[in-house]
Motif scaffolding. Structure first.
Motif, PDB file in Angstrom:
ATOM      1  N   SER A  58       0.839  -1.194   0.000  1.00 29.49           N
ATOM      2  CA  SER A  58       0.000   0.000   0.000  1.00 29.49           C
ATOM      3  C   SER A  58       0.873   1.243   0.000  1.00 29.49           C
ATOM      4  N   VAL A  72      -4.023   0.675  -2.627  1.00 28.66           N
ATOM      5  CA  VAL A  72      -3.799  -0.690  -2.153  1.00 28.66           C
ATOM      6  C   VAL A  72      -3.609  -1.585  -3.367  1.00 28.66           C
ATOM      7  N   TYR A  88      -6.294  -1.442   3.128  1.00 24.08           N
ATOM      8  CA  TYR A  88      -6.990  -0.168   2.954  1.00 24.08           C
ATOM      9  C   TYR A  88      -7.346   0.455   4.310  1.00 24.08           C
TER      10      TYR A  88
END
Length: 143
Positions: A58, A72, A88
């Motif tokens: 991420s 992500v 996320y």
């Protein structure tokens, strides 16, 4: 059963893992290790592992004018298992702690799984731009 763990890439091996996931998911914009070293200095990067197996990564771009970007990426073989949601959630939480009032994400148009993920999370498209013949990027925002 192995546990999902998250690490900030603080050495070349983890930076290379982050780069690998990025380049697998976004082949239209491949990055070198030096590119990733530059990004880690500007953004918050994380790598996710299931035990010792690389799952995803991420990026959290700190807020600019109140808007942060959370991106992500999950490798295809690991999708649909909740790993993207966990990545996320971690990124969104960090963005809010950094002062984000608005959260956006950016998805390459050829990444149908990524677009579906963003829409399921409630993101709506606010912009679209072409950076090449087959390279359309979607900017999505939480309302």
């Amino acid at each position: 059963m192995p546990t999902l763990r998250f690490e900030q890439p603080d050495d070349d091996n983890k930076l290379e893992d982050w780069r690998y996931v990025h380049n697998e998911i976004i082949p239209a914009d491949p990055l070198s290790l030096d590119d990733v070293r530059g990004r880690v200095a500007r953004h918050h990067l994380e790598v996710a592992y299931l035990g010792e197996v690389l799952v995803g990564c991420s990026t959290v771009r700190p807020p600019q004018d109140g808007t942060a970007t959370v991106i992500v990426r999950v490798l295809p073989g690991h999708r649909g298992q909740g790993f993207g949601g966990r990545l996320y959630d971690r990124g969104a939480e960090l963005a809010r702690r950094l002062g984000a009032e608005v959260i956006e994400t950016i998805v390459l148009g050829t990444n149908a799984d990524g677009l579906r993920f963003a829409h399921r999370r409630g993101f709506v498209e606010v912009d679209r731009y072409a950076a090449g013949v087959d390279e359309v990027w979607h900017t999505l925002r939480l309302p």
